[in-house]
Design a protein around this motif. Sequence first.
Motif, PDB file in Angstrom:
ATOM      1  N   LYS A 254       0.847  -1.193   0.000  1.00 32.44           N
ATOM      2  CA  LYS A 254       0.000   0.000   0.000  1.00 32.44           C
ATOM      3  C   LYS A 254       0.885   1.245   0.000  1.00 32.44           C
TER       4      LYS A 254
ATOM      5  N   GLY B  21       4.142   6.204   1.965  1.00 27.75           N
ATOM      6  CA  GLY B  21       3.199   5.250   2.520  1.00 27.75           C
ATOM      7  C   GLY B  21       3.484   5.000   3.984  1.00 27.75           C
TER       8      GLY B  21
ATOM      9  N   ASP C 208       4.990  -0.561   5.215  1.00 26.55           N
ATOM     10  CA  ASP C 208       4.790  -0.871   3.793  1.00 26.55           C
ATOM     11  C   ASP C 208       5.964  -0.379   2.957  1.00 26.55           C
TER      12      ASP C 208
END
Length: 224
Positions: free
Chosen positions: A34, A49, A53
């Motif tokens: 993500k 992010g 991640d």
Amino acid sequence: SGMENRSISRFATLSRSMNSFFLWYVNRIAEEHKIYITYSGGDDLFIVGHWLDVTEASFDIQKYFNNYTGNPYITISGGLAVNHHKYPIYQYAKAAENAEKMAKQLRDNNDGKTIKNAITLFDKRTFQWNKTTGLLNKVSLFSKFLIPQKDHLAIDEQVLPKTFFYRLLALARRFNEAGALVLPKAAYLISRIHFGKNNIKDQLRVKEVIMNVNKDEWQLTEIA
């Protein structure tokens, strides 16, 4: 550079190949995490992010980059900056750039030569990519003493005191920043652990992590 027979055509081919990797292959990697790719092109990349991640994506990018080039002399370095989610994006870019510079300036402890081929995590902790396995092994070991909850991992208080990881982090920072002798406090920390149901091998590994005077190992322990 990993090119022995240099020419304009070879450099052009290398440039196109790098551009292809950072334009196309990185997008495939991003699909598994993500993360938001703010910029990707040439031989440069800026992603945004959640810190975990971005960290995992960084490890994947380095692994796939090595497979893509097939040349150990063509390396990649990077930096991860962490702050509040409302922190201005241009400030993130500056902080990440500074972290990247630290990675590119990493020097060998023995001969002082620039190594590069490194990653800087959490703004200031720099290490070579080949130490990634050691870092992930420590994370895997620590996770065995944690209990999965709905949105986080909790300490198994039947085995570890609630403050165990905070105390271990404090020891690691004290050793890394001041080179202070921490073994007496480390021995005390081990005495507070009530091993029971955990694997004997894991118990010994935890003790080995805590009872050592190796600077590289303490650096990885702090990051883990």
